[in-house]
Each structure stands twice: as C-alpha cells, then as structure tokens.
Design a protein around this motif. Structure first.
Motif, mmCIF file in Angstrom:
data_model
loop_
_atom_site.group_PDB
_atom_site.id
_atom_site.type_symbol
_atom_site.label_atom_id
_atom_site.label_comp_id
_atom_site.label_asym_id
_atom_site.label_seq_id
_atom_site.Cartn_x
_atom_site.Cartn_y
_atom_site.Cartn_z
ATOM 1 N N CYS A 213 0.805 -1.222 0.000
ATOM 2 C CA CYS A 213 0.000 0.000 0.000
ATOM 3 C C CYS A 213 0.836 1.270 0.000
ATOM 4 N N ASP A 214 2.147 1.136 0.115
ATOM 5 C CA ASP A 214 2.991 2.322 0.231
ATOM 6 C C ASP A 214 2.947 3.198 -1.009
ATOM 7 N N ASP A 215 3.035 2.594 -2.187
ATOM 8 C CA ASP A 215 3.063 3.389 -3.421
ATOM 9 C C ASP A 215 1.813 4.255 -3.573
ATOM 10 N N PRO A 216 0.597 3.698 -3.387
ATOM 11 C CA PRO A 216 -0.582 4.567 -3.463
ATOM 12 C C PRO A 216 -0.589 5.661 -2.407
ATOM 13 N N ILE A 229 8.609 12.555 2.919
ATOM 14 C CA ILE A 229 8.407 12.331 4.355
ATOM 15 C C ILE A 229 7.732 10.982 4.589
ATOM 16 N N LEU A 230 6.668 10.717 3.828
ATOM 17 C CA LEU A 230 5.939 9.452 3.979
ATOM 18 C C LEU A 230 6.812 8.265 3.590
ATOM 19 N N GLN A 231 7.574 8.417 2.523
ATOM 20 C CA GLN A 231 8.408 7.312 2.053
ATOM 21 C C GLN A 231 9.390 6.873 3.137
ATOM 22 N N TYR A 232 10.004 7.842 3.788
ATOM 23 C CA TYR A 232 10.953 7.503 4.856
ATOM 24 C C TYR A 232 10.217 6.905 6.054
#
Length: 364
Positions: A213-216, A229-232
């Motif tokens: 679910c990270d990519d969406p 920020i979210l990616q890290y």
C-alpha cells in the motif's frame, strides 16, 4: 476420428482461447492506475475493511443478550474485536454469572472485582468512582449515570475495551490480552473462546498499511516533499520503539517524525513537547498526509502539552511509535483514539517555509 480425439481437440482449442484472452487483458490490467479515494487517502484495497463479525450459534447460545449487546457496542465504539471482549468476559466470570468472590461484590484473593475482573488499583483506586473526579485508571461510565462502577456490566465492559485498545488491540490482540492477565496460557484460552464466538471461527485483525500500500499512499501525497516524508516514515514500519531513539534501528514517537522530515531536507524540533507548538494548528477534519496528530498521553503531559505524536499518512491513519510494550512502529487509526488533542502542520511554520524555498532554489 474417435470421440476421445474430438474432445482432445476441443479442450486444446478452449485452452488456447483462454490464453489469448489473458494475453489481451494483461497489458490493460498492468496499465490500470491505482484507485485513490477522494479524500487523498490510499487505494480501496489498502483500507481497513475488517467486517464486524457475525455471532456463531455457540456465541448466541452462551452469551446473555444484554452482555452481547454491550460487547458489540463498546467493541465498535472503542475499536476492538467484540468477540475478544466477550471471550475475556467468559474466561473471567462467565459473563457475570459466576458466584465467586469479587464478581458481584468485594474482591477476589488478588484484589480483582466485577464481571471483567479489574484490579481495583487498575480501575482507579475504588470500586465506584464519580466520573467528575480525578483518577488514574480505566473506570468508565457505560450507562451514563455519572459513576464508574466496576460491578456494572456496561461500565466494566467499556473499561475493558479501553484497556485492550490502550495495550495493542485490535492489531496486536495477543499483547493486549497478555497485559490484561500476564500469562500466555490465558491469552491462548481467550483467543480460543473468541474463535468459537465468531461465525467465521477467527479473530479478525484489521490490515495495516503494508508495503503493497505504500506506493498509493506516497502517490496521493499533497506534495513532493510530503511524499518524501511518507516514504521515509513508512520504511521504518516494523522497527522497535526506543525512548529517545532517532534511528536508524529504533525510534520514539517524535523521533521517527523528526527523522522523516530530516530525510526530506527539513529541520523541525526533536521532541513531542516542542513539536506541538511548532506547527500551525489544523482543524479536525482538515488534516492531510504529513500533518502531525497529538495525544494527551504519557507522564507529565496535559491537554495543552501533549506527550504523544503520530504522523498522518492518510485520512484516519497515522504512523506511530507508541511505546515499548505496544509493539513495533506501525500504521494505526487515530479516529477512535482517546485523548486526542489536535493536529498541526509543520510545513506552514515560517521557518520551514524558508527551508522549502531554499530547497527549491537549490534544485534550480
């Protein structure tokens, strides 16, 4: 040509047709974009879609109707599995039907009381507490009479739901049950009862935002900076809590947020107490990914000086490093969490705005 040969040729033809359809459809499926929900959250498949469990015949036959209503009502209100609540009630006092000491009056040999067998010290120091008073504990007023009564099923079941939620449910049910009664055999017994009470025969655990679910989530971020920020932050999921930790192996609640902003090239305060006044306050409902959500939790905290913080990753969801006994860093819901103080947006702090301008100029 024999009948068997005709059937063989027909089967080969059917398989070939299916393969052709698959070849035609595959590129279309691969090219389909993720379906984002309108509020800037993540794809529908990644949402918390846990259904309220239907009651099994065993549950209907064994649980008194008034208790079943309370388990369901407060399970949904607080955000824990109703059948786990019911299983605790069964294991502790047979849903209040036990005549052992401490169930209907007094305490048992360990100092526990009521249908959910709270230690009086855990309830708040005495069996019946005016809810207008100040106390530390799980005393709750489920029936709205202004008193937290450990012997009242509505009050006790609401208090038990809060305690389970505080200690890890619904995601980490086993840890929450272990804190409730510190024995793994107890945890096993309660889970077994809970499975029998649910029609599906399972204890439903809501899905966390996983790597799938990270990519969406990142693609739905309101800006490239928030996406970083979210990616890290999401990459730290699964790592342990450590008070004062800022990585790379462990973090505390404010440490993982501080590090996520730093990974995007931004400097914000390190601690929860200093992060709270730093960002611009955001109205409840206007929060978006990258904002911070604060809670009046932890020693020395108050409604004006919150001690716990999470990072909003989508509507209703936050990434948090909660506590050493609460399990690893994970994505949880903030909507039903008690003691929520409010939201802030660090990206609107004047100093951060200047940092963003510098980052933009350096990239030209």
């Amino acid at each position: 040509m024999r009948v068997s040969q005709v059937r063989l040729f027909l089967l080969i033809g059917l398989v070939g047709a299916l393969v052709l359809v698959a070849v035609i459809l595959s590129p279309m499926l691969l090219m389909s974009p993720p379906s984002f929900i309108s509020d800037g959250g993540f794809a529908t498949d990644c949402e918390d879609t846990t259904q309220v469990e239907e009651v099994s015949d065993t549950g209907t036959a064994d649980i008194p109707a008034d208790y079943l209503d309370l388990y369901k009502e407060y399970g949904e209100e607080v955000g824990v599995q109703w059948n786990i609540l019911a299983a605790v009630g069964k294991r502790e006092t047979d849903h209040g039907r036990s005549n052992l000491p401490g169930v209907k009056s007094g305490t048992n040999y360990a100092g526990a009381a009521g249908p959910m067998q709270f230690l009086i010290s855990t309830w708040g120091g005495k069996a019946r507490i005016p809810m207008s008073s100040t106390f530390n504990g799980y005393a709750s007023d489920g029936d709205g009479d202004g008193v937290g009564d450990v012997y009242n099923p509505a009050d006790a079941i609401l208090g038990a739901a809060k305690m389970l939620r505080r200690n890890g449910a619904p995601e980490d049910v086993r840890r929450a049950l272990f804190v409730y009664n510190r024995a793994w055999w107890y945890v096993d017994q309660v889970e077994e009862i809970a499975r029998k009470y649910a029609k599906s025969g399972a204890v439903e655990v809501p899905p966390q935002a996983s790597e799938e679910c990270d990519d969406p989530l990142i693609a739905a971020a309101p800006s490239e900076v928030v996406a970083k920020i979210l990616q890290y932050a999401l990459a730290q999921r699964g790592k342990p809590y450590l008070w004062g930790g800022t990585g790379p192996d462990s973090f505390d609640c404010s440490g993982v947020i501080y590090s996520a902003y730093r990974a995007a090239g931004l400097q914000i305060p390190r601690t929860t107490f200093t992060q709270w006044p730093f960002g611009i306050r955001i109205l409840d409902g206007d929060e978006q990914p990258g904002d911070l959500v604060f809670f009046n939790a932890g020693p020395g905290t108050s409604a004006t000086s919150p001690g716990h913080v999470g990072l909003v990753v989508s509507k209703g969801k936050m990434l948090e490093a909660r506590c050493r006994l609460c399990g690893p860093i994970k994505v949880t819901s903030y909507e039903t969490r008690a003691n929520r103080v409010g939201f802030t947006r660090p990206l609107q702090n004047p100093g951060v705005i200047e940092q963003l301008k510098s980052l933009q100029n350096s990239s030209l």
